[in-house]
Design a protein around this motif. Structure first.
Motif, PDB file in Angstrom:
ATOM      1  N   CYS A 159       0.638  -0.798   0.352  1.00 45.56           N
ATOM      2  CA  CYS A 159       0.003  -0.408   0.255  1.00 45.56           C
ATOM      3  C   CYS A 159       0.929   0.897  -0.053  1.00 45.56           C
ATOM      4  N   LEU A 230      -3.966 -11.246  -0.768  1.00 45.47           N
ATOM      5  CA  LEU A 230      -4.086 -10.543  -2.047  1.00 45.47           C
ATOM      6  C   LEU A 230      -2.607  -9.457  -2.115  1.00 45.47           C
ATOM      7  N   SER A 232      -2.339  -6.055  -3.060  1.00 41.72           N
ATOM      8  CA  SER A 232      -1.997  -5.227  -2.690  1.00 41.72           C
ATOM      9  C   SER A 232      -3.406  -4.093  -2.926  1.00 41.72           C
ATOM     10  N   ILE A 233      -3.088  -3.203  -1.981  1.00 42.02           N
ATOM     11  CA  ILE A 233      -3.971  -2.008  -1.590  1.00 42.02           C
ATOM     12  C   ILE A 233      -3.680  -0.567  -2.111  1.00 42.02           C
ATOM     13  N   ILE A 323     -10.988   2.067  -3.292  1.00 41.51           N
ATOM     14  CA  ILE A 323      -9.903   0.956  -2.333  1.00 41.51           C
ATOM     15  C   ILE A 323     -10.542   0.224  -3.452  1.00 41.51           C
ATOM     16  N   LEU A 325      -8.368  -3.493  -4.414  1.00 40.35           N
ATOM     17  CA  LEU A 325      -8.544  -4.318  -3.640  1.00 40.35           C
ATOM     18  C   LEU A 325      -7.111  -5.402  -4.897  1.00 40.35           C
ATOM     19  N   ALA A 339     -12.760  -8.147   4.203  1.00 43.14           N
ATOM     20  CA  ALA A 339     -12.103  -7.087   4.043  1.00 43.14           C
ATOM     21  C   ALA A 339     -13.633  -6.108   3.999  1.00 43.14           C
ATOM     22  N   VAL A 375      -7.558   2.016   4.591  1.00 43.74           N
ATOM     23  CA  VAL A 375      -6.771   1.128   3.821  1.00 43.74           C
ATOM     24  C   VAL A 375      -5.507   0.638   4.962  1.00 43.74           C
ATOM     25  N   LEU A 378      -7.297  -2.727   6.228  1.00 46.80           N
ATOM     26  CA  LEU A 378      -7.711  -3.683   5.543  1.00 46.80           C
ATOM     27  C   LEU A 378      -6.131  -3.841   5.970  1.00 46.80           C
ATOM     28  N   HIS A 379      -5.185  -3.271   5.574  1.00 48.95           N
ATOM     29  CA  HIS A 379      -3.716  -3.903   4.895  1.00 48.95           C
ATOM     30  C   HIS A 379      -3.380  -4.254   6.913  1.00 48.95           C
TER      31      HIS A 379
END
Length: 393
Positions: A159, A230, A232-233, A323, A325, A339, A375, A378-379
């Motif tokens: 991110c 996942l 990257s965000i 955002i 994903l 999420a 973000v 979520l990260h």
């Protein structure tokens, strides 16, 4: 020989500065800066810096040769400030570099983001990511084993480190993933810059100029996604969302076609789309509206809404964020489950969800005020809590 080369460099630089002064004087007198003049103006820095760097390399004993991209064979459309590279570029660049290398081997030092318009013969620029595009173009022309682009971070990150300092490098990406990351806000790469490498299946490695020992991120056409969830965000802030609902009955023929013809007529592109039979939600970036300055953004939006309201009820929602994903969307149910759990725990309402045709991207629209918090949460859930990772299949 060295003193003669320095004298030639000095003479050329003085000539460049004289032409630059003449150009600036003309712009000041006319009180107008056209796209063509702007491209010519911004070319001076590259032309001077590459000559200075080439002279330095030769001074310390590393044989180097300077090239202006617009004279070396990089041929483009005549779209000033955002030109496209034409196919004729690749054989022209290969011929020039190979012939010069055979005569006298030397490291090519090439101006970035510049080309020559094929009709007008004027200097053009390649838009955002143009220097990376120059590198991948040369790599494709020469059929290289690997292309490297050097940045100020350790590759593509999970991110934006300015949003969350725990961001970490992503070791491996596909070109498809890299393009989605770039399109939805990642600043490390621009999707257009990867196109020549992707077409030629040449790996691109993203390295850090300030940390050369870091392995960076390698980008290839394919990679093993069997254990990936996942990648990257990405956050794209300050976007506008429109909810467009047909004023006619269910099953109205051609509603979506009419909606998107309006966007086409006004030359407005959208980021994300979610549709049903009689409604469509879209997001767009106000900064990309086809207007001359920021002051006109609101009037352009008003015009768009006015046209859409001829066939639909329109709700305009500003100050929203996308955002994105990026990852293995074959496991989209698991990604969404996690999420939405994270967002629910943070009191965030998702206003739109879209899955791109690329199948590597799920996009969620939330309020700007909550976006960075989302973000970060979520990260933490996907990349920092080991117990939260999904088991591989």
């Amino acid at each position: 020989m060295k003193s003669r080369n320095l004298r030639l460099l000095k003479t050329y630089m003085l000539g460049l500065l004289t032409r630059l002064e003449q150009l600036l004087t003309a712009i000041a007198m006319m009180k107008e800066l056209t796209p063509r003049s702007r491209d010519y103006l911004v070319s001076f820095g590259e032309c001077m810096s590459t000559r200075i760097f080439t002279a330095y390399l030769n001074k310390i004993g590393i044989k180097a040769r300077q090239y202006d991209a617009f004279d070396m064979g990089i041929i483009t459309t005549d779209d000033f400030t955002n030109a496209d590279i034409l196919e004729a570029t690749y054989p022209a660049v290969a011929k020039r570099l190979y012939e010069d290398w055979i005569k006298e081997p030397a490291i090519p030092i090439v101006t970035g983001f510049l080309g020559k318009g094929w009709k007008l013969g004027a200097i053009t620029t390649l838009g955002r990511g143009g220097s990376d595009l120059t590198a991948t173009t040369i790599g494709k022309a020469l059929g290289l084993r690997e292309i490297q682009v050097w940045k100020d971070v350790d590759g593509v990150l999970t991110c934006d480190p300015n949003i969350h300092p725990a961001a970490k490098p992503v070791p491996h990406l596909t070109f498809e993933e890299a393009a989605e990351l770039a399109y939805f806000g990642a600043q490390v790469l621009h999707p257009q810059s990867m196109k020549p490498a992707s077409e030629s299946d040449i790996p691109v490695r993203v390295k850090n100029s300030y940390n050369p020992q870091a392995p960076g991120t390698i980008i290839t056409k394919e990679r093993d996604l069997s254990k990936a969830v996942l990648t990257s965000i990405v956050l794209k802030s300050n976007i506008t969302m429109l909810d467009i609902v047909s004023t006619r009955m269910l099953g109205q023929h051609g509603f979506l076609a009419k909606v998107f013809s309006i966007f086409n007529d006004l030359r407005i592109s959208v980021d994300s789309v979610a549709t049903s039979e009689v409604s469509v939600s879209v997001t767009l970036d106000p900064k990309k509206l086809p207007c001359d300055d920021l002051i006109r953004e609101e009037s352009e939006l008003d015009h768009l809404v006015e046209e859409l309201e001829k066939i639909a009820v329109v709700n305009l929602l500003q100050k929203r964020s996308i955002i994105s994903l990026i990852g293995n969307v074959e496991r989209s149910s698991l990604i969404l489950e996690k999420a939405f759990s994270v967002l629910r725990n943070n009191g965030v309402n998702v206003q739109m969800i879209s899955q791109g045709a690329s199948k590597v991207n799920i996009s969620l629209v939330v309020d700007d005020s909550k976006a960075k918090q989302c973000v970060q949460a979520l990260h933490s859930a996907f990349f920092e809590n080991e117990e939260s990772h999904f088991p591989s299949r």
